[in-house]
Design a protein around this motif. Structure first.
Motif, PDB file in Angstrom:
ATOM      1  N   VAL A  39      -9.077  -1.624  -5.010  1.00 56.77           N
ATOM      2  CA  VAL A  39      -7.640  -1.338  -4.871  1.00 56.77           C
ATOM      3  C   VAL A  39      -7.307  -1.026  -3.414  1.00 56.77           C
ATOM      4  N   THR A  40      -8.162  -0.279  -2.739  1.00 56.92           N
ATOM      5  CA  THR A  40      -7.932   0.036  -1.327  1.00 56.92           C
ATOM      6  C   THR A  40      -8.005  -1.231  -0.491  1.00 56.92           C
ATOM      7  N   GLU A  42      -7.378  -4.260  -1.402  1.00 54.15           N
ATOM      8  CA  GLU A  42      -6.152  -5.015  -1.676  1.00 54.15           C
ATOM      9  C   GLU A  42      -4.968  -4.423  -0.900  1.00 54.15           C
ATOM     10  N   ASP A  43      -4.837  -3.106  -0.924  1.00 53.77           N
ATOM     11  CA  ASP A  43      -3.709  -2.456  -0.245  1.00 53.77           C
ATOM     12  C   ASP A  43      -3.757  -2.640   1.268  1.00 53.77           C
ATOM     13  N   THR A  44      -4.950  -2.654   1.855  1.00 51.34           N
ATOM     14  CA  THR A  44      -5.038  -2.822   3.310  1.00 51.34           C
ATOM     15  C   THR A  44      -4.661  -4.239   3.735  1.00 51.34           C
ATOM     16  N   HIS A  46      -2.107  -5.974   2.516  1.00 49.92           N
ATOM     17  CA  HIS A  46      -0.673  -6.232   2.354  1.00 49.92           C
ATOM     18  C   HIS A  46       0.163  -5.218   3.120  1.00 49.92           C
ATOM     19  N   GLN A  49       3.401  -1.272   2.595  1.00 51.98           N
ATOM     20  CA  GLN A  49       2.967  -0.373   1.532  1.00 51.98           C
ATOM     21  C   GLN A  49       3.853   0.867   1.548  1.00 51.98           C
ATOM     22  N   GLU A  54      -4.311   8.391  -2.000  1.00 53.40           N
ATOM     23  CA  GLU A  54      -5.184   8.095  -3.128  1.00 53.40           C
ATOM     24  C   GLU A  54      -6.552   8.699  -2.840  1.00 53.40           C
ATOM     25  N   VAL A  63      -1.483   6.134   3.222  1.00 48.97           N
ATOM     26  CA  VAL A  63      -0.599   5.165   3.865  1.00 48.97           C
ATOM     27  C   VAL A  63       0.599   5.932   4.405  1.00 48.97           C
ATOM     28  N   HIS A  83      -2.506   2.970   8.005  1.00 44.87           N
ATOM     29  CA  HIS A  83      -3.370   3.263   6.861  1.00 44.87           C
ATOM     30  C   HIS A  83      -4.540   4.093   7.379  1.00 44.87           C
TER      31      HIS A  83
END
Length: 174
Positions: A39-40, A42-44, A46, A49, A54, A63, A83
């Motif tokens: 999940v991290t 994936e978030d980095t 895009h 955010q 988390e 973020v 981030h």
């Protein structure tokens, strides 16, 4: 702060890695070096955010959406995205263009070598972001006051379109 070339540090030491505009290779090396959760990862990958925190077993992922002020040609807000991954012996800051300036963070970090740990590192980054929010709010209030003064001082001379445009831009930015 160290570059992202090698995500290694000496045993029993704390390392800070600061990466601007990370590419896929750097993000993959981060994933491996710090056992990042999918999940991290994936978030980095895009942008845009939402601000969040988390908590994972080995690290925290934060973020931030800092704002800074530009004054040329007029007062305006500049949005940034940062981030942060912070573990027991490391912190990684990821910044994208337009990059959030880290000079204030760096100076505060350097003033307190006895506090070099993840909690203090996150605190310094967060505190600089919040301080910039307050600076931006004060500058926008000053700009609004200046524009208000211009409106009430007008005697029929001057460019009404320019004043109106400045008012609309200020309202849009606040």
């Amino acid at each position: 702060m160290a570059a992202a070339d090698a995500f290694t540090s000496a045993p029993d030491s704390f390392s800070w890695f600061d990466i601007v505009d990370p590419d896929g290779g750097e993000l993959d090396r981060l994933r491996v070096a710090f056992s990042m959760h999918p999940v991290t990862v994936e978030d980095t990958m895009h942008r845009r955010q939402r601000p969040k925190v988390e908590l994972f077993d080995e690290y925290a992922y934060v973020v931030l959406r800092p704002l800074t002020l530009t004054t040329k040609p007029e007062v305006a807000l500049q949005e940034h995205e940062v981030h942060v991954l912070a573990g027991r012996e490391f912190i990684v800051t990821l910044r994208w263009t337009p990059e959030f300036p880290m000079q204030g963070v760096q100076a505060r970090w350097n003033r307190h070598p006895d506090m070099r740990q993840a909690g203090y590192a996150i605190y310094v980054v967060l505190d600089e972001v919040v301080d910039d929010y307050l600076t931006a709010v004060e500058a926008l209030e000053d700009e609004a006051d200046d524009l208000e003064d211009l409106v009430f001082e007008r005697d029929g001379e001057g460019d009404a379109d320019t004043l109106q445009q400045r008012l609309f831009r200020l309202k849009r930015d606040t």
